[in-house]
Design a protein around this motif. Structure first.
Motif, PDB file in Angstrom:
ATOM      1  N   GLY A  79       0.811  -1.213   0.000  1.00 15.97           N
ATOM      2  CA  GLY A  79       0.000   0.000   0.000  1.00 15.97           C
ATOM      3  C   GLY A  79       0.842   1.260   0.000  1.00 15.97           C
ATOM      4  O   GLY A  79       0.316   2.359   0.192  1.00 15.97           O
ATOM      5  N   ARG A  80       2.145   1.108  -0.240  1.00 17.37           N
ATOM      6  CA  ARG A  80       3.074   2.226  -0.193  1.00 17.37           C
ATOM      7  C   ARG A  80       3.780   2.376  -1.538  1.00 17.37           C
ATOM      8  O   ARG A  80       4.178   1.384  -2.145  1.00 17.37           O
ATOM      9  CB  ARG A  80       4.100   2.005   0.928  1.00 17.37           C
ATOM     10  CG  ARG A  80       3.489   2.197   2.299  1.00 17.37           C
ATOM     11  CD  ARG A  80       4.248   1.503   3.403  1.00 17.37           C
ATOM     12  NE  ARG A  80       5.655   1.837   3.525  1.00 17.37           N
ATOM     13  CZ  ARG A  80       6.160   2.939   4.092  1.00 17.37           C
ATOM     14  NH1 ARG A  80       5.325   3.863   4.565  1.00 17.37           N
ATOM     15  NH2 ARG A  80       7.463   3.126   4.204  1.00 17.37           N
ATOM     16  N   ASN A  81       3.911   3.607  -1.995  1.00 18.17           N
ATOM     17  CA  ASN A  81       4.542   3.833  -3.291  1.00 18.17           C
ATOM     18  C   ASN A  81       5.968   3.312  -3.303  1.00 18.17           C
ATOM     19  O   ASN A  81       6.684   3.364  -2.295  1.00 18.17           O
ATOM     20  CB  ASN A  81       4.531   5.325  -3.621  1.00 18.17           C
ATOM     21  CG  ASN A  81       5.028   5.607  -5.016  1.00 18.17           C
ATOM     22  OD1 ASN A  81       6.223   5.773  -5.243  1.00 18.17           O
ATOM     23  ND2 ASN A  81       4.117   5.633  -5.976  1.00 18.17           N
ATOM     24  N   ASN A  82       6.379   2.814  -4.445  1.00 24.15           N
ATOM     25  CA  ASN A  82       7.713   2.218  -4.580  1.00 24.15           C
ATOM     26  C   ASN A  82       8.840   3.184  -4.221  1.00 24.15           C
ATOM     27  O   ASN A  82       9.912   2.770  -3.790  1.00 24.15           O
ATOM     28  CB  ASN A  82       7.916   1.707  -6.002  1.00 24.15           C
ATOM     29  CG  ASN A  82       7.735   2.786  -7.053  1.00 24.15           C
ATOM     30  OD1 ASN A  82       6.601   3.115  -7.404  1.00 24.15           O
ATOM     31  ND2 ASN A  82       8.812   3.345  -7.564  1.00 24.15           N
ATOM     32  N   TRP A  83       8.628   4.496  -4.395  1.00 22.32           N
ATOM     33  CA  TRP A  83       9.649   5.469  -4.046  1.00 22.32           C
ATOM     34  C   TRP A  83       9.994   5.355  -2.553  1.00 22.32           C
ATOM     35  O   TRP A  83      11.151   5.377  -2.159  1.00 22.32           O
ATOM     36  CB  TRP A  83       9.149   6.870  -4.386  1.00 22.32           C
ATOM     37  CG  TRP A  83      10.207   7.929  -4.446  1.00 22.32           C
ATOM     38  CD1 TRP A  83      11.544   7.800  -4.181  1.00 22.32           C
ATOM     39  CD2 TRP A  83      10.009   9.303  -4.806  1.00 22.32           C
ATOM     40  NE1 TRP A  83      12.188   9.007  -4.346  1.00 22.32           N
ATOM     41  CE2 TRP A  83      11.271   9.947  -4.729  1.00 22.32           C
ATOM     42  CE3 TRP A  83       8.895  10.055  -5.185  1.00 22.32           C
ATOM     43  CZ2 TRP A  83      11.427  11.308  -5.014  1.00 22.32           C
ATOM     44  CZ3 TRP A  83       9.057  11.403  -5.471  1.00 22.32           C
ATOM     45  CH2 TRP A  83      10.308  12.016  -5.387  1.00 22.32           C
ATOM     46  N   ASP A 367       2.164   3.873  11.911  1.00 18.39           N
ATOM     47  CA  ASP A 367       3.560   4.277  12.015  1.00 18.39           C
ATOM     48  C   ASP A 367       4.231   4.477  10.663  1.00 18.39           C
ATOM     49  O   ASP A 367       5.447   4.575  10.569  1.00 18.39           O
ATOM     50  CB  ASP A 367       4.339   3.239  12.821  1.00 18.39           C
ATOM     51  CG  ASP A 367       4.381   1.879  12.142  1.00 18.39           C
ATOM     52  OD1 ASP A 367       3.542   1.639  11.241  1.00 18.39           O
ATOM     53  OD2 ASP A 367       5.236   1.049  12.517  1.00 18.39           O
ATOM     54  N   ARG A 368       3.439   4.542   9.604  1.00 17.18           N
ATOM     55  CA  ARG A 368       3.987   4.707   8.253  1.00 17.18           C
ATOM     56  C   ARG A 368       2.937   5.290   7.335  1.00 17.18           C
ATOM     57  O   ARG A 368       1.724   5.160   7.575  1.00 17.18           O
ATOM     58  CB  ARG A 368       4.486   3.366   7.711  1.00 17.18           C
ATOM     59  CG  ARG A 368       3.401   2.311   7.524  1.00 17.18           C
ATOM     60  CD  ARG A 368       3.995   0.923   7.457  1.00 17.18           C
ATOM     61  NE  ARG A 368       4.605   0.558   8.719  1.00 17.18           N
ATOM     62  CZ  ARG A 368       5.586  -0.337   8.852  1.00 17.18           C
ATOM     63  NH1 ARG A 368       6.042  -0.986   7.795  1.00 17.18           N
ATOM     64  NH2 ARG A 368       6.102  -0.612  10.033  1.00 17.18           N
ATOM     65  N   GLU A 369       3.398   5.923   6.268  1.00 17.55           N
ATOM     66  CA  GLU A 369       2.485   6.504   5.285  1.00 17.55           C
ATOM     67  C   GLU A 369       1.943   5.412   4.363  1.00 17.55           C
ATOM     68  O   GLU A 369       2.711   4.594   3.848  1.00 17.55           O
ATOM     69  CB  GLU A 369       3.199   7.561   4.445  1.00 17.55           C
ATOM     70  CG  GLU A 369       3.601   8.808   5.206  1.00 17.55           C
ATOM     71  CD  GLU A 369       2.420   9.641   5.630  1.00 17.55           C
ATOM     72  OE1 GLU A 369       1.369   9.603   4.941  1.00 17.55           O
ATOM     73  OE2 GLU A 369       2.539  10.350   6.653  1.00 17.55           O
ATOM     74  N   LYS A 457      12.177  10.808   2.456  1.00 20.39           N
ATOM     75  CA  LYS A 457      12.529  10.529   3.849  1.00 20.39           C
ATOM     76  C   LYS A 457      12.441   9.039   4.129  1.00 20.39           C
ATOM     77  O   LYS A 457      13.310   8.463   4.801  1.00 20.39           O
ATOM     78  CB  LYS A 457      11.595  11.298   4.784  1.00 20.39           C
ATOM     79  CG  LYS A 457      11.851  12.792   4.826  1.00 20.39           C
ATOM     80  CD  LYS A 457      10.893  13.489   5.773  1.00 20.39           C
ATOM     81  CE  LYS A 457      11.152  14.992   5.813  1.00 20.39           C
ATOM     82  NZ  LYS A 457      10.200  15.685   6.709  1.00 20.39           N
ATOM     83  N   ASP A 458      11.387   8.400   3.608  1.00 16.45           N
ATOM     84  CA  ASP A 458      11.249   6.953   3.783  1.00 16.45           C
ATOM     85  C   ASP A 458      12.316   6.206   2.991  1.00 16.45           C
ATOM     86  O   ASP A 458      12.869   5.197   3.448  1.00 16.45           O
ATOM     87  CB  ASP A 458       9.855   6.491   3.351  1.00 16.45           C
ATOM     88  CG  ASP A 458       8.783   6.852   4.356  1.00 16.45           C
ATOM     89  OD1 ASP A 458       9.135   7.148   5.518  1.00 16.45           O
ATOM     90  OD2 ASP A 458       7.595   6.844   4.007  1.00 16.45           O
ATOM     91  N   GLU A 459      12.605   6.696   1.787  1.00 12.42           N
ATOM     92  CA  GLU A 459      13.615   6.064   0.948  1.00 12.42           C
ATOM     93  C   GLU A 459      14.984   6.092   1.624  1.00 12.42           C
ATOM     94  O   GLU A 459      15.749   5.121   1.563  1.00 12.42           O
ATOM     95  CB  GLU A 459      13.691   6.773  -0.398  1.00 12.42           C
ATOM     96  CG  GLU A 459      14.712   6.157  -1.353  1.00 12.42           C
ATOM     97  CD  GLU A 459      15.023   7.063  -2.530  1.00 12.42           C
ATOM     98  OE1 GLU A 459      15.380   6.530  -3.594  1.00 12.42           O
ATOM     99  OE2 GLU A 459      14.925   8.291  -2.372  1.00 12.42           O
ATOM    100  N   LEU A 460      15.278   7.206   2.298  1.00 12.88           N
ATOM    101  CA  LEU A 460      16.570   7.338   2.965  1.00 12.88           C
ATOM    102  C   LEU A 460      16.747   6.277   4.046  1.00 12.88           C
ATOM    103  O   LEU A 460      17.857   5.768   4.250  1.00 12.88           O
ATOM    104  CB  LEU A 460      16.698   8.737   3.571  1.00 12.88           C
ATOM    105  CG  LEU A 460      18.034   9.058   4.257  1.00 12.88           C
ATOM    106  CD1 LEU A 460      19.195   8.901   3.287  1.00 12.88           C
ATOM    107  CD2 LEU A 460      18.007  10.466   4.836  1.00 12.88           C
ATOM    108  N   LYS A 461      15.666   5.915   4.703  1.00  8.69           N
ATOM    109  CA  LYS A 461      15.737   4.860   5.712  1.00  8.69           C
ATOM    110  C   LYS A 461      16.164   3.543   5.068  1.00  8.69           C
ATOM    111  O   LYS A 461      16.948   2.788   5.634  1.00  8.69           O
ATOM    112  CB  LYS A 461      14.378   4.691   6.395  1.00  8.69           C
ATOM    113  CG  LYS A 461      13.899   5.911   7.162  1.00  8.69           C
ATOM    114  CD  LYS A 461      12.492   5.686   7.712  1.00  8.69           C
ATOM    115  CE  LYS A 461      11.952   6.948   8.389  1.00  8.69           C
ATOM    116  NZ  LYS A 461      10.563   6.758   8.867  1.00  8.69           N
ATOM    117  N   VAL A 462      15.643   3.285   3.865  1.00  3.84           N
ATOM    118  CA  VAL A 462      16.001   2.055   3.156  1.00  3.84           C
ATOM    119  C   VAL A 462      17.458   2.109   2.708  1.00  3.84           C
ATOM    120  O   VAL A 462      18.192   1.120   2.824  1.00  3.84           O
ATOM    121  CB  VAL A 462      15.081   1.843   1.931  1.00  3.84           C
ATOM    122  CG1 VAL A 462      15.460   0.562   1.188  1.00  3.84           C
ATOM    123  CG2 VAL A 462      13.616   1.775   2.366  1.00  3.84           C
TER     124      VAL A 462
END
Length: 478
Positions: A79-83, A367-369, A457-462
């Motif tokens: 449910g979260r965009n691949n970016w 806890d996530r978008e 911001k989420d991508e940076l975590k990955v």
């Protein structure tokens, strides 16, 4: 086991288990919007899909989340965009779905569901040897049973032909590699790949019905991604269009298996309360649209080639024009959707996760978008709801787009100029109106930038996770 999953299990024990549907996602590979009879293809024959389009819900604006495979496959499960997921290109040996993501397979276990994956996976490797630091199997992503391949295979007699990438690229069953030597001795792995893969899925469903268990199946055809083999059972009907035999016979092979699935659900008496989806992971791989022919659909603008069709839509695989992401979309669920209808309501594979959570009365993680939205209200309206109301973001291989009910902005490369189109009056994206409607363009660009900042911001975590597991971590996208 994730903390979120534990909370869901606890809530189920405390508050009971409501009646919920079985759930099946059927996903093809590289099949274009135009590669079905019901959308107007004058050559390809898809009688079972055409029948489903008449008897179910036909979504004329259904979108893959990305214009290439791995990003869409990761998004539909979360449910979260691949970016956000750090997956902007096909996942070979340097990408995988992060273990911290909550997949749809993990979430439905709270309601006692059995889960299975069949076919192409392509969001993580199956061995550390092949994909060091990037192992992520269907089993690791929450699927109880999996009969899967890391990537693509020949679509006819895959074990007879083998595959150039080596022994680990063939089928795996629950973590065990079925080698070329073993596979060539097994009658159940010969011939039409789509058929024997569906045999496995139907056997699985029958077992779940016998045991009175609810199930979720994520079924991924290898068709119509190369390497394609001619499917003999369906080739004769295309003998008068010789350059289309291989591709068209593969689409017909998929169509036949969708027909088998629908028939078996009815034979088992579970079709009424089964949510059955059909779509593709991205547009067709046309490589420049050569040998273009035209059909009568879409005001005579419908065009097709021997290796796929986007109809009249601009672009194809790897682009974020409509042809790269607008794909066939069908859904049937008679227990909720009482009458068939067609709709131009904009839907996206990223909507699957929140839709299933809503259908099963499972709270979304906080806890996530989550980029998708539940389609349950739309289904309940019988098509009366015509507008999504929320814009959709796309990001893939330097391309970016922000699309609403009517207007869309798109950028063709990281340093490229943004364009804008009116999808109501100009669905084929022929006239860039960015300079003509600066206020609307700036409004959409501002919304995209805000969303993109959140995604990065989420991508940076990955990216930081990758730094811990590999000597060559990928860089954050722009």
């Amino acid at each position: 086991m994730k903390f979120y999953y534990l909370l869901l299990v606890l809530s189920t024990i405390l508050y009971g288990k409501p009646e919920s549907p079985n759930i099946i996602f059927l996903v093809t590979d590289d099949q274009g919007w135009g590669d079905v009879g019901y959308n107007g293809h004058p050559v390809i024959k898809t009688p079972h899909l055409d029948k489903m389009a008449k008897e179910a819900v036909r979504l004329d604006r259904f979108y893959a989340t990305s214009s290439v495979c791995s990003p869409s496959r990761a998004s539909c499960l979360t449910g979260r965009n691949n970016w956000r997921l750090g997956i902007a290109t096909p996942a070979n040996s340097n990408w995988h779905l992060n273990a911290k993501e909550i997949t749809i397979a993990e979430a439905v276990k709270a309601k006692g569901y059995k889960t299975a994956h069949f076919g192409k996976w392509h969001i993580g490797g199956f061995t550390e040897e092949k994909s060091p630091g990037h192992k992520m199997t269907p089993g690791m992503a929450g699927f109880d049973y999996w009969f899967s391949t890391p990537n693509v295979l020949p679509t006819y007699d895959p074990y007879k032909k083998g595959y150039k990438s080596g022994k680990y690229e063939m089928y795996w069953e629950n973590g065990r590699n079925i080698t070329l030597e073993e596979g060539r001795k097994r009658d159940d792995l010969k011939g039409d790949d789509a058929k024997f893969l569906m045999d496995k899925a139907l056997n699985y469903i029958e077992k779940r019905v016998e045991d009175k268990e609810k199930f979720l199946i994520y079924f991924c055809f290898h068709n119509v991604h190369t390497p394609l083999g001619t499917i003999p059972e369906f080739s004769e009907q295309y003998s008068d269009v010789k350059d289309s035999v291989v591709y068209s016979s593969n689409v017909s092979a998929v169509d036949a298996q969708v027909g088998r699935m629908r028939a078996e659900l009815r034979r088992l008496g579970i079709a009424e309360n089964t949510m059955l989806w059909f779509t593709s992971d991205n547009g067709p791989n046309l490589k420049g649209k050569k040998s273009i022919r035209h059909g009568e659909a879409q005001g005579g603008k419908f065009n097709y080639t021997p290796i796929g069709s986007t109809g009249a839509y601009r672009g194809y695989k790897r682009s974020l024009y409509e042809g790269g992401v607008r794909v066939p979309g069908l859904i049937e669920w008679p227990a909720l959707i009482k009458k068939p209808f067609n709709s131009a309501y904009a839907c996206n594979m990223v909507d699957w996760f929140p839709t299933v959570m809503d259908a099963l009365d499972i709270a979304l993680p906080t806890d996530r978008e989550i980029d998708g939205l539940s389609l349950i209200p739309f289904f309940k309206s019988g098509g009366a709801i015509q507008h999504r109301g929320e814009d959709m973001g796309f990001f893939c291989q330097g391309w970016a787009a922000w699309s609403g009910d009517r207007f869309k902005i798109v950028r063709v490369s990281k340093k490229g100029k943004w364009e804008m189109y009116d999808l109501r009056d100009d669905p084929f994206e022929e006239k860039d109106i960015a300079s003509m409607m600066p206020e609307k363009f700036n409004e959409m660009k501002k919304a995209f930038d805000a969303w993109g900042e959140s995604c990065q911001k989420d991508e940076l975590k990955v990216v930081n996770e990758y730094k811990k597991i590999t000597k060559n971590p990928r860089k954050k996208s722009k």
